[in-house]
Design a protein around this motif. Sequence first.
Motif, PDB file in Angstrom:
ATOM      1  N   ALA A  76       0.763  -1.211  -0.142  1.00 16.85           N
ATOM      2  CA  ALA A  76       0.025   0.101   0.016  1.00 16.85           C
ATOM      3  C   ALA A  76       0.893   1.299  -0.084  1.00 16.85           C
ATOM      4  N   LEU A  77       1.919   1.311   0.565  1.00 13.31           N
ATOM      5  CA  LEU A  77       2.928   2.472   0.537  1.00 13.31           C
ATOM      6  C   LEU A  77       3.771   2.499  -0.466  1.00 13.31           C
ATOM      7  N   ARG A  78       3.947   1.574  -1.325  1.00 11.86           N
ATOM      8  CA  ARG A  78       4.610   1.585  -2.580  1.00 11.86           C
ATOM      9  C   ARG A  78       3.569   2.156  -3.514  1.00 11.86           C
ATOM     10  N   ALA A  79       2.363   1.862  -3.462  1.00 15.70           N
ATOM     11  CA  ALA A  79       1.396   2.475  -4.432  1.00 15.70           C
ATOM     12  C   ALA A  79       0.985   3.981  -4.006  1.00 15.70           C
ATOM     13  N   LYS A  80       1.240   4.656  -2.700  1.00 12.18           N
ATOM     14  CA  LYS A  80       1.218   5.674  -2.574  1.00 12.18           C
ATOM     15  C   LYS A  80       2.176   6.534  -2.393  1.00 12.18           C
ATOM     16  N   VAL A  81       3.445   6.173  -2.805  1.00 13.83           N
ATOM     17  CA  VAL A  81       4.700   7.180  -2.854  1.00 13.83           C
ATOM     18  C   VAL A  81       4.731   8.031  -3.751  1.00 13.83           C
ATOM     19  N   ALA A  82       4.159   7.991  -4.941  1.00  7.50           N
ATOM     20  CA  ALA A  82       4.140   9.103  -5.770  1.00  7.50           C
ATOM     21  C   ALA A  82       3.102  10.181  -5.467  1.00  7.50           C
ATOM     22  N   ASP A  83       2.118   9.871  -4.650  1.00  9.30           N
ATOM     23  CA  ASP A  83       1.114  10.856  -4.506  1.00  9.30           C
ATOM     24  C   ASP A  83       1.350  11.632  -3.135  1.00  9.30           C
ATOM     25  N   PHE A  84       2.222  11.222  -2.505  1.00 11.50           N
ATOM     26  CA  PHE A  84       2.497  11.924  -0.974  1.00 11.50           C
ATOM     27  C   PHE A  84       4.084  12.127  -0.873  1.00 11.50           C
ATOM     28  N   GLU A  85       4.268  12.952  -0.186  1.00 15.55           N
ATOM     29  CA  GLU A  85       5.985  13.469  -0.088  1.00 15.55           C
ATOM     30  C   GLU A  85       6.351  13.002   1.163  1.00 15.55           C
ATOM     31  N   SER A  86       5.385  12.637   2.418  1.00 12.81           N
ATOM     32  CA  SER A  86       6.050  12.128   3.467  1.00 12.81           C
ATOM     33  C   SER A  86       4.923  11.219   4.029  1.00 12.81           C
ATOM     34  N   VAL A  87       5.474  10.780   5.193  1.00 13.05           N
ATOM     35  CA  VAL A  87       4.642   9.985   6.106  1.00 13.05           C
ATOM     36  C   VAL A  87       4.287  10.440   7.480  1.00 13.05           C
ATOM     37  N   LEU A  88       3.059  10.564   7.964  1.00 14.71           N
ATOM     38  CA  LEU A  88       2.674  11.222   9.123  1.00 14.71           C
ATOM     39  C   LEU A  88       2.039   9.982  10.094  1.00 14.71           C
ATOM     40  N   LEU A  89       2.872   9.457  11.226  1.00 11.55           N
ATOM     41  CA  LEU A  89       2.187   8.531  12.198  1.00 11.55           C
ATOM     42  C   LEU A  89       1.828   9.139  13.221  1.00 11.55           C
ATOM     43  N   VAL A  90       0.554   8.830  13.364  1.00  8.74           N
ATOM     44  CA  VAL A  90      -0.379   8.895  14.580  1.00  8.74           C
ATOM     45  C   VAL A  90      -0.349   7.604  15.322  1.00  8.74           C
ATOM     46  N   ALA A  91       0.323   7.563  16.392  1.00 14.52           N
ATOM     47  CA  ALA A  91       0.396   6.280  17.207  1.00 14.52           C
ATOM     48  C   ALA A  91      -0.447   6.575  18.469  1.00 14.52           C
ATOM     49  N   ASP A  92      -0.889   5.360  19.018  1.00  9.48           N
ATOM     50  CA  ASP A  92      -1.322   5.467  20.397  1.00  9.48           C
ATOM     51  C   ASP A  92      -0.227   5.375  21.359  1.00  9.48           C
ATOM     52  N   GLN A  93      -0.501   5.743  22.653  1.00 12.91           N
ATOM     53  CA  GLN A  93       0.324   5.727  23.517  1.00 12.91           C
ATOM     54  C   GLN A  93       0.962   4.427  23.917  1.00 12.91           C
ATOM     55  N   SER A  94       0.028   3.563  23.968  1.00 10.26           N
ATOM     56  CA  SER A  94       0.200   2.139  24.323  1.00 10.26           C
ATOM     57  C   SER A  94       0.381   1.202  23.025  1.00 10.26           C
ATOM     58  N   ALA A  95       0.682   1.722  21.866  1.00  7.15           N
ATOM     59  CA  ALA A  95       1.189   0.717  20.590  1.00  7.15           C
ATOM     60  C   ALA A  95       2.611   0.606  21.103  1.00  7.15           C
ATOM     61  N   PRO A  96       2.856  -0.676  20.966  1.00  6.41           N
ATOM     62  CA  PRO A  96       4.106  -1.221  21.118  1.00  6.41           C
ATOM     63  C   PRO A  96       5.425  -0.532  20.122  1.00  6.41           C
ATOM     64  N   VAL A  97       6.496  -0.334  20.687  1.00  7.76           N
ATOM     65  CA  VAL A  97       7.556   0.540  19.847  1.00  7.76           C
ATOM     66  C   VAL A  97       7.996  -0.428  18.650  1.00  7.76           C
ATOM     67  N   GLN A  98       7.808  -1.735  18.752  1.00 12.59           N
ATOM     68  CA  GLN A  98       8.192  -2.550  17.745  1.00 12.59           C
ATOM     69  C   GLN A  98       7.346  -2.282  16.397  1.00 12.59           C
ATOM     70  N   ARG A  99       6.060  -2.089  16.822  1.00 16.17           N
ATOM     71  CA  ARG A  99       5.313  -1.760  15.812  1.00 16.17           C
ATOM     72  C   ARG A  99       5.396  -0.748  14.830  1.00 16.17           C
TER      73      ARG A  99
END
Length: 131
Positions: A84-107
């Motif tokens: 999905a990211l490979r399909a969107k790389v041409a349309d967007f310049e950067s990625v913004l991650l909105v992660a939950d506080q309790s989301a594992p760091v590894q994820r």
Amino acid sequence: MEFETRKRVTPNINLAALVDVVFILVIFIVLGANFHRIQTLDVSIPVAESTGQADSRSLVITIPASGQLDLLGKKIDPENLKSALRAKVADFESVLLVADQSAPVQRVVQILSDAQVAGFVSVSIATQEPE
């Protein structure tokens, strides 16, 4: 003349069937109320001192504590994120991650790695301003 008298029969209502029907209705109402709540994704993002504005041309990925990721409002499995990211790389310049506080760091690290492999150069992580 002798008349025949009928015995009075008192009406009898079987409540077992009525209780069953009411119980099934209560189950449907409770399940319907719970599904309405599930439609939203509550993400409690961490607090940080740094300030800055998110780029409006960023691809927003919402990372809950567990379950499917949210990519532009669509649910996606973490296994399918690279394609999905490979399909969107041409349309967007950067990625913004909105992660939950309790989301594992590894994820979060895995998603950062997937974005880098897909070709994104800039990745940001959203935080809240301290109150």
